[in-house]
Design a protein around this motif. Structure first.
Motif, PDB file in Angstrom:
ATOM      1  N   ARG A  55       0.855  -1.017   0.119  1.00 21.79           N
ATOM      2  CA  ARG A  55      -0.163  -0.323   0.002  1.00 21.79           C
ATOM      3  C   ARG A  55       1.193   1.470   0.193  1.00 21.79           C
ATOM      4  O   ARG A  55       0.903   2.457  -1.169  1.00 21.79           O
ATOM      5  CB  ARG A  55      -0.837  -0.169   1.102  1.00 21.79           C
ATOM      6  N   ARG A  56       1.581   1.258   1.161  1.00 20.70           N
ATOM      7  CA  ARG A  56       2.632   2.910   0.741  1.00 20.70           C
ATOM      8  C   ARG A  56       3.759   2.920   0.186  1.00 20.70           C
ATOM      9  O   ARG A  56       4.265   3.444  -0.042  1.00 20.70           O
ATOM     10  CB  ARG A  56       2.882   2.591   2.253  1.00 20.70           C
ATOM     11  N   GLU A  57       4.346   1.490  -0.519  1.00 15.41           N
ATOM     12  CA  GLU A  57       5.240   1.281  -1.458  1.00 15.41           C
ATOM     13  C   GLU A  57       6.207   1.833  -0.078  1.00 15.41           C
ATOM     14  O   GLU A  57       7.209   2.670  -1.311  1.00 15.41           O
ATOM     15  CB  GLU A  57       5.528   1.702  -2.503  1.00 15.41           C
ATOM     16  N   TRP A  58       7.121   1.687   0.231  1.00 22.02           N
ATOM     17  CA  TRP A  58       8.123   2.293   1.208  1.00 22.02           C
ATOM     18  C   TRP A  58       9.605   1.598   0.647  1.00 22.02           C
ATOM     19  O   TRP A  58      10.791   2.184   1.424  1.00 22.02           O
ATOM     20  CB  TRP A  58       7.804   2.281   3.085  1.00 22.02           C
ATOM     21  N   LEU A  59       9.219   0.344   0.658  1.00 24.71           N
ATOM     22  CA  LEU A  59      10.071  -0.932  -0.180  1.00 24.71           C
ATOM     23  C   LEU A  59       9.659  -1.892  -0.981  1.00 24.71           C
ATOM     24  O   LEU A  59       8.327  -1.640  -0.940  1.00 24.71           O
ATOM     25  CB  LEU A  59      10.730  -1.439   1.573  1.00 24.71           C
ATOM     26  N   SER A  60      10.576  -2.466  -1.140  1.00 23.69           N
ATOM     27  CA  SER A  60      10.274  -4.077  -2.579  1.00 23.69           C
ATOM     28  C   SER A  60      10.292  -5.061  -1.757  1.00 23.69           C
ATOM     29  O   SER A  60      10.678  -5.059  -0.098  1.00 23.69           O
ATOM     30  CB  SER A  60      11.392  -3.743  -3.421  1.00 23.69           C
ATOM     31  N   ASP A  61       9.375  -6.048  -2.286  1.00 17.72           N
ATOM     32  CA  ASP A  61       9.549  -7.337  -1.509  1.00 17.72           C
ATOM     33  C   ASP A  61      10.583  -7.829  -1.281  1.00 17.72           C
ATOM     34  O   ASP A  61      11.324  -8.112   0.317  1.00 17.72           O
ATOM     35  CB  ASP A  61       8.498  -8.111  -2.376  1.00 17.72           C
ATOM     36  N   ARG A  62      11.467  -7.594  -1.864  1.00 18.04           N
ATOM     37  CA  ARG A  62      12.971  -8.199  -1.569  1.00 18.04           C
ATOM     38  C   ARG A  62      14.106  -7.713  -0.700  1.00 18.04           C
ATOM     39  O   ARG A  62      14.519  -8.431  -0.058  1.00 18.04           O
ATOM     40  CB  ARG A  62      14.686  -7.992  -3.248  1.00 18.04           C
ATOM     41  N   GLN A  63      13.199  -6.890  -0.408  1.00 15.65           N
ATOM     42  CA  GLN A  63      14.248  -5.673   0.365  1.00 15.65           C
ATOM     43  C   GLN A  63      12.986  -5.515   1.897  1.00 15.65           C
ATOM     44  O   GLN A  63      14.078  -5.952   2.665  1.00 15.65           O
ATOM     45  CB  GLN A  63      13.845  -4.559   0.836  1.00 15.65           C
ATOM     46  N   TYR A  64      12.240  -6.268   1.712  1.00 16.91           N
ATOM     47  CA  TYR A  64      11.306  -6.347   2.541  1.00 16.91           C
ATOM     48  C   TYR A  64      11.937  -8.412   3.753  1.00 16.91           C
ATOM     49  O   TYR A  64      12.107  -8.501   4.642  1.00 16.91           O
ATOM     50  CB  TYR A  64       9.740  -6.433   2.697  1.00 16.91           C
ATOM     51  N   GLY A  65      11.763  -8.907   2.761  1.00 17.63           N
ATOM     52  CA  GLY A  65      12.436 -10.536   2.841  1.00 17.63           C
ATOM     53  C   GLY A  65      13.586 -10.178   3.359  1.00 17.63           C
ATOM     54  O   GLY A  65      14.099 -11.312   4.354  1.00 17.63           O
TER      55      GLY A  65
END
Length: 399
Positions: free
Chosen positions: A39-49
């Motif tokens: 929703r907010r796009e603070w970071l990508s899925d890879r960064q979150y992972g």
């Protein structure tokens, strides 16, 4: 990643989550992904992972550490503290109120609410697992690592399975994933200097070594609480549930809190949003007396979180430098895939096994998943709808 914003933004975002994030540590990671990646796009899925994998490696409350780091990235040190406070204080206040008898989580109405909240957690975690799997296990090697991670987490329940799955993912990624990586994702904007990291590590050592020594030299209620809860917080791998038996085994806690009080508080901790570590506030309140009880509750709450946050701050300054190396990138790709496997295993047990108890909870979980995946509704809306549906199912007598 956007440039740094105000701490107030982090506080508002995490306060919403602190009021609606039911379901325990694994569900929290799903709520975080929905809010900050989708929703907010603070970071990508890879960064979150990567962030989840790092926090899973460190002792402490993994979901709260992820939230602390997200607040740090968005609003600096004050943003990190704002994120922690907003996510933590609602459940801590509820548990203190429960300790004084102001709330009673009982009766058929509350049972219906719990049914809906547990089903909502199933939907949130399932949605997160599917979304992360599409990004973090896009090819055969990483899919295999994810399946391996799920198998290890299921075969070895608890912290050993989770830690073993990530460690195996690191090794497998270094071997299998060197040729399958795309462009290096943007670095996490972690505003922590190496000097600050070293200071945080020194403070961690001072807490875990100095407090026991101080407690033996100058025994008091306050030092005893700080010692007991910080030691438990420093020894936790694998999420909030692990801290409960550690706290129960602490002599200072056992001497002040009866088994009946402990079990009652544990039950209440399952029924409130936010991190399970806030159970420390309930225990700290029970250990105090009179006007000191709110202060002992606050001390216990802060003490149980401090070690994990200090270790996170100590690790962050070195993270981007490490992840820039090709071998480290491949290893982290394997760790990310293993995180997907761990979440998938947790989706089955305990999320589905405890959250789907009959036709009503199954229907609510499926409906919540459709609301997230197709209607793109926010997680808090799904939580509130699921709670209302659970109450309705209870009134209609649908199991």
């Amino acid at each position: 990643m956007s440039r740094q914003h105000s701490p107030a933004e982090a506080f508002r975002a995490f306060l919403k989550l602190g009021l609606t994030s039911f379901g325990g540590p694994v569900a929290h990671l799903g709520y975080f992904r929905d809010e900050f990646v989708v929703r907010r796009e603070w970071l990508s899925d890879r960064q979150y992972g990567e962030l989840v994998a790092l926090c899973q490696f460190l002792p402490g409350p993994a979901s709260s550490q992820v939230g602390f780091a997200l607040g740090l990235m968005r609003g600096g040190p004050l943003g990190a503290l704002a994120a922690w406070a907003a996510f933590t204080l609602p459940s801590a206040v509820l548990l203190v109120l429960f300790a004084v008898g102001a709330l009673a989580f009982d009766g058929p109405l509350w049972a219906g609410v719990l049914l809906g909240l547990q089903a909502a957690a199933v939907a949130v975690v399932a949605h997160a697992v599917w979304g992360m799997a599409r990004t973090l296990t896009p090819d055969a090697p990483r899919l295999a690592i994810g399946i391996m991670g799920a198998a290890l987490a299921l075969l070895l329940p608890g912290q050993f399975g989770q830690f073993g799955a990530i460690a195996a993912g690191v090794v497998a990624g270094a071997v299998w994933c060197r040729r399958s990586l795309g462009e290096d994702p943007p670095a996490l904007l972690l505003r922590v200097s190496r000097r600050a990291g070293v200071i945080a590590l020194a403070m961690f050592v001072a807490v875990v070594v100095g407090l026991p020594m101080l407690n033996s030299l100058v025994p008091s209620l306050w030092v005893g609480i700080a010692d007991a809860f910080s030691r438990a917080g420093a020894a936790v791998f694998g999420g909030g549930h692990v801290v409960l038996p550690l706290l129960q085994a602490e002599p200072a806690v056992a001497a002040a809190v009866s088994p009946e009080q402990f079990i009652a508080g544990y039950g209440a901790a399952q029924a409130v949003p936010g991190p399970l570590f806030t159970f420390a506030a309930y225990l700290g309140f029970e250990m105090g007396a009179g006007w000191t009880a709110p202060l002992t509750a606050l001390l216990a709450l802060v003490a149980v979180f401090v070690p994990g946050m200090l270790l996170l701050v100590a690790a962050l300054p070195f993270w981007n430098g490490l992840r820039a190396r090709p071998l480290a990138r491949a290893a982290m790709a394997g760790a990310n895939a293993a995180v997907v496997g761990i979440l998938a295993a947790a989706l089955w047990h305990p999320v589905i096994t405890s959250g789907v108890a009959g036709p009503a909870s199954l229907a609510i979980a499926v409906g919540g998943l459709l609301m997230l995946a197709l209607a793109k509704l926010p997680a808090w809306c799904v939580v509130l709808t699921a709670a209302a549906a659970g109450v309705l199912a209870g009134l209609l007598g649908i199991p």
